[in-house]
Design an enzyme around this catalytic site. Structure first.
Site, PDB file in Angstrom:
ATOM      1  N   GLU A 285      -1.145 -14.743  -5.816  1.00 39.50           N
ATOM      2  CA  GLU A 285      -1.673 -13.614  -5.042  1.00 39.50           C
ATOM      3  C   GLU A 285      -2.161 -14.053  -3.663  1.00 39.50           C
ATOM      4  O   GLU A 285      -2.773 -13.272  -2.941  1.00 39.50           O
ATOM      5  CB  GLU A 285      -2.794 -12.930  -5.826  1.00 39.50           C
ATOM      6  CG  GLU A 285      -2.306 -12.267  -7.111  1.00 39.50           C
ATOM      7  CD  GLU A 285      -3.402 -11.504  -7.839  1.00 39.50           C
ATOM      8  OE1 GLU A 285      -4.520 -11.373  -7.287  1.00 39.50           O
ATOM      9  OE2 GLU A 285      -3.128 -11.020  -8.958  1.00 39.50           O
TER      10      GLU A 285
ATOM     11  N   ALA B 217     -14.492  -8.973  -6.682  1.00 34.62           N
ATOM     12  CA  ALA B 217     -13.910  -7.628  -6.745  1.00 34.62           C
ATOM     13  C   ALA B 217     -12.421  -7.728  -7.054  1.00 34.62           C
ATOM     14  O   ALA B 217     -11.784  -8.753  -6.804  1.00 34.62           O
ATOM     15  CB  ALA B 217     -14.130  -6.875  -5.437  1.00 34.62           C
TER      16      ALA B 217
ATOM     17  N   PRO C 265     -13.622   7.940   2.250  1.00 34.53           N
ATOM     18  CA  PRO C 265     -12.889   9.118   1.785  1.00 34.53           C
ATOM     19  C   PRO C 265     -12.251   9.957   2.886  1.00 34.53           C
ATOM     20  O   PRO C 265     -11.487  10.873   2.587  1.00 34.53           O
ATOM     21  CB  PRO C 265     -13.962   9.916   1.031  1.00 34.53           C
ATOM     22  CG  PRO C 265     -15.249   9.480   1.630  1.00 34.53           C
ATOM     23  CD  PRO C 265     -15.060   8.026   1.960  1.00 34.53           C
TER      24      PRO C 265
ATOM     25  N   GLU D 279      -4.514 -16.114  -2.902  1.00 36.18           N
ATOM     26  CA  GLU D 279      -5.978 -16.177  -2.816  1.00 36.18           C
ATOM     27  C   GLU D 279      -6.450 -17.605  -2.544  1.00 36.18           C
ATOM     28  O   GLU D 279      -5.955 -18.566  -3.139  1.00 36.18           O
ATOM     29  CB  GLU D 279      -6.600 -15.662  -4.113  1.00 36.18           C
ATOM     30  CG  GLU D 279      -6.351 -14.186  -4.365  1.00 36.18           C
ATOM     31  CD  GLU D 279      -6.939 -13.703  -5.669  1.00 36.18           C
ATOM     32  OE1 GLU D 279      -7.310 -12.513  -5.741  1.00 36.18           O
ATOM     33  OE2 GLU D 279      -7.024 -14.495  -6.629  1.00 36.18           O
TER      34      GLU D 279
ATOM     35  N   ARG E 237      -9.773 -12.169   5.343  1.00 40.98           N
ATOM     36  CA  ARG E 237      -9.482 -10.757   5.165  1.00 40.98           C
ATOM     37  C   ARG E 237      -8.667 -10.243   6.338  1.00 40.98           C
ATOM     38  O   ARG E 237      -9.165 -10.129   7.469  1.00 40.98           O
ATOM     39  CB  ARG E 237     -10.787  -9.955   5.045  1.00 40.98           C
ATOM     40  CG  ARG E 237     -11.532 -10.160   3.737  1.00 40.98           C
ATOM     41  CD  ARG E 237     -10.667  -9.806   2.560  1.00 40.98           C
ATOM     42  NE  ARG E 237     -11.443  -9.535   1.354  1.00 40.98           N
ATOM     43  CZ  ARG E 237     -10.891  -9.301   0.169  1.00 40.98           C
ATOM     44  NH1 ARG E 237      -9.572  -9.324   0.044  1.00 40.98           N
ATOM     45  NH2 ARG E 237     -11.640  -9.057  -0.880  1.00 40.98           N
TER      46      ARG E 237
ATOM     47  N   GLU F 151     -11.896 -10.646 -13.225  1.00 42.18           N
ATOM     48  CA  GLU F 151     -12.039 -11.076 -11.843  1.00 42.18           C
ATOM     49  C   GLU F 151     -13.166 -12.094 -11.666  1.00 42.18           C
ATOM     50  O   GLU F 151     -13.093 -12.958 -10.783  1.00 42.18           O
ATOM     51  CB  GLU F 151     -12.272  -9.872 -10.933  1.00 42.18           C
ATOM     52  CG  GLU F 151     -11.060  -8.968 -10.774  1.00 42.18           C
ATOM     53  CD  GLU F 151      -9.936  -9.613  -9.953  1.00 42.18           C
ATOM     54  OE1 GLU F 151     -10.208 -10.587  -9.234  1.00 42.18           O
ATOM     55  OE2 GLU F 151      -8.799  -9.123 -10.045  1.00 42.18           O
TER      56      GLU F 151
ATOM     57  N   GLU G 282     -11.948 -15.269  -9.695  1.00 41.58           N
ATOM     58  CA  GLU G 282     -12.446 -15.466  -8.335  1.00 41.58           C
ATOM     59  C   GLU G 282     -13.644 -16.403  -8.252  1.00 41.58           C
ATOM     60  O   GLU G 282     -13.819 -17.079  -7.233  1.00 41.58           O
ATOM     61  CB  GLU G 282     -12.811 -14.120  -7.705  1.00 41.58           C
ATOM     62  CG  GLU G 282     -11.616 -13.219  -7.455  1.00 41.58           C
ATOM     63  CD  GLU G 282     -11.925 -12.058  -6.542  1.00 41.58           C
ATOM     64  OE1 GLU G 282     -10.962 -11.435  -6.076  1.00 41.58           O
ATOM     65  OE2 GLU G 282     -13.111 -11.762  -6.286  1.00 41.58           O
TER      66      GLU G 282
ATOM     67  N   PHE H   2       0.846  -1.174   0.000  1.00 35.24           N
ATOM     68  CA  PHE H   2       0.000   0.000   0.000  1.00 35.24           C
ATOM     69  C   PHE H   2       0.889   1.234   0.000  1.00 35.24           C
ATOM     70  O   PHE H   2       2.059   1.173   0.378  1.00 35.24           O
ATOM     71  CB  PHE H   2      -0.911   0.033   1.229  1.00 35.24           C
ATOM     72  CG  PHE H   2      -1.930  -1.058   1.253  1.00 35.24           C
ATOM     73  CD1 PHE H   2      -2.841  -1.192   0.223  1.00 35.24           C
ATOM     74  CD2 PHE H   2      -1.972  -1.959   2.296  1.00 35.24           C
ATOM     75  CE1 PHE H   2      -3.786  -2.192   0.239  1.00 35.24           C
ATOM     76  CE2 PHE H   2      -2.918  -2.969   2.322  1.00 35.24           C
ATOM     77  CZ  PHE H   2      -3.827  -3.091   1.286  1.00 35.24           C
TER      78      PHE H   2
ATOM     79  N   GLU I 234      -9.507   5.335  -2.396  1.00 37.83           N
ATOM     80  CA  GLU I 234     -10.095   4.210  -3.136  1.00 37.83           C
ATOM     81  C   GLU I 234     -11.542   4.474  -3.543  1.00 37.83           C
ATOM     82  O   GLU I 234     -12.344   4.976  -2.753  1.00 37.83           O
ATOM     83  CB  GLU I 234     -10.043   2.935  -2.291  1.00 37.83           C
ATOM     84  CG  GLU I 234     -10.578   1.715  -3.022  1.00 37.83           C
ATOM     85  CD  GLU I 234     -10.490   0.446  -2.197  1.00 37.83           C
ATOM     86  OE1 GLU I 234     -10.848  -0.623  -2.712  1.00 37.83           O
ATOM     87  OE2 GLU I 234     -10.065   0.520  -1.021  1.00 37.83           O
TER      88      GLU I 234
END
Length: 206
Positions: free
Chosen positions: A158, A91, A130, A160, A69, A107, A111, A19, A135
């Site tokens: 990744e 997503a 925000p 996943e 997550r 995706e 996914e 990030f 994002e």
């Protein structure tokens, strides 16, 4: 309402890893006609995301995914009943050179293991949080054939590990109402389906 302006006095990169974090010094117009104090704010540059609601209007089924997550981990200290593995819709992040539509198609295959079989319909475009992040999410409805959907999907490179499953629209609505769907993107998508399901099924000849 008069036009409002803002001034970016300084912007510097505070962190540049998976990030990115930018530090701003800024000032903006106030509603009373004055200027704010000079503010320092840290902004997470997350990128821009795309979300897809995969729905089969013939079978009246929604495709959902479940995955771990890490952003949930510290939440457990305050809200231990909130899940760490979340039930979501498809997503992904827009990469350089991609359109939102390209990401939606890609995706859904990566996914959920299925393809969108009709033109995408845009649901919404919105800020995620925000107050601290740049994002946005562009959300689409994608018509799919849910008859052979299921299993474990995602890209190993990744990290996943995504469980894919289908539920009836009515069951999905119940999941939302009883709190099983506890992330904003999925909530927005399923509420949209509640409002548009009859139209979608009629357009599909049902």
């Amino acid at each position: 309402m008069p036009h409002k302006t803002f001034d970016i006095i300084q912007r510097k990169r505070g962190w540049d890893g998976y990030f990115k974090l930018d530090v701003y010094r800024l000032q903006h117009d106030k509603f009373d006609g004055g200027k704010s104090a000079i503010l320092q704010r840290e902004i997470l540059e997350r990128g821009h995301a795309v979300a897809v609601l995969p729905y089969d209007p013939v079978r009246d089924e929604v495709i959902l995914i479940e995955q771990f997550r890490p952003g949930t981990l510290s939440v457990q200290e305050r809200y231990p009943d909130m899940p760490v593995w979340l039930i979501e819709i498809v997503a992904g992040i827009i990469e350089d050179g991609e359109t939102a539509e390209n990401v939606a198609l890609r995706e859904t295959i990566e996914e959920a293991g299925c393809e969108i079989i009709a033109p995408l319909e845009k649901i919404s475009q919105y800020y995620v949080t925000p107050g601290c992040s740049s994002e946005t999410v562009t959300m689409f409805y994608g018509r799919v054939d849910a008859s052979k959907v299921g299993g474990i999907h995602g890209l190993d490179e990744e990290g996943e590990d995504i469980r894919v499953f289908t539920v009836s629209a009515e069951e999905c609505f119940a999941m939302l109402q009883n709190g099983q769907l506890c992330n904003a993107t999925t909530t927005i998508a399923i509420q949209w389906l509640m409002l548009n399901r009859d139209r979608i099924r009629k357009e599909a000849g049902i």
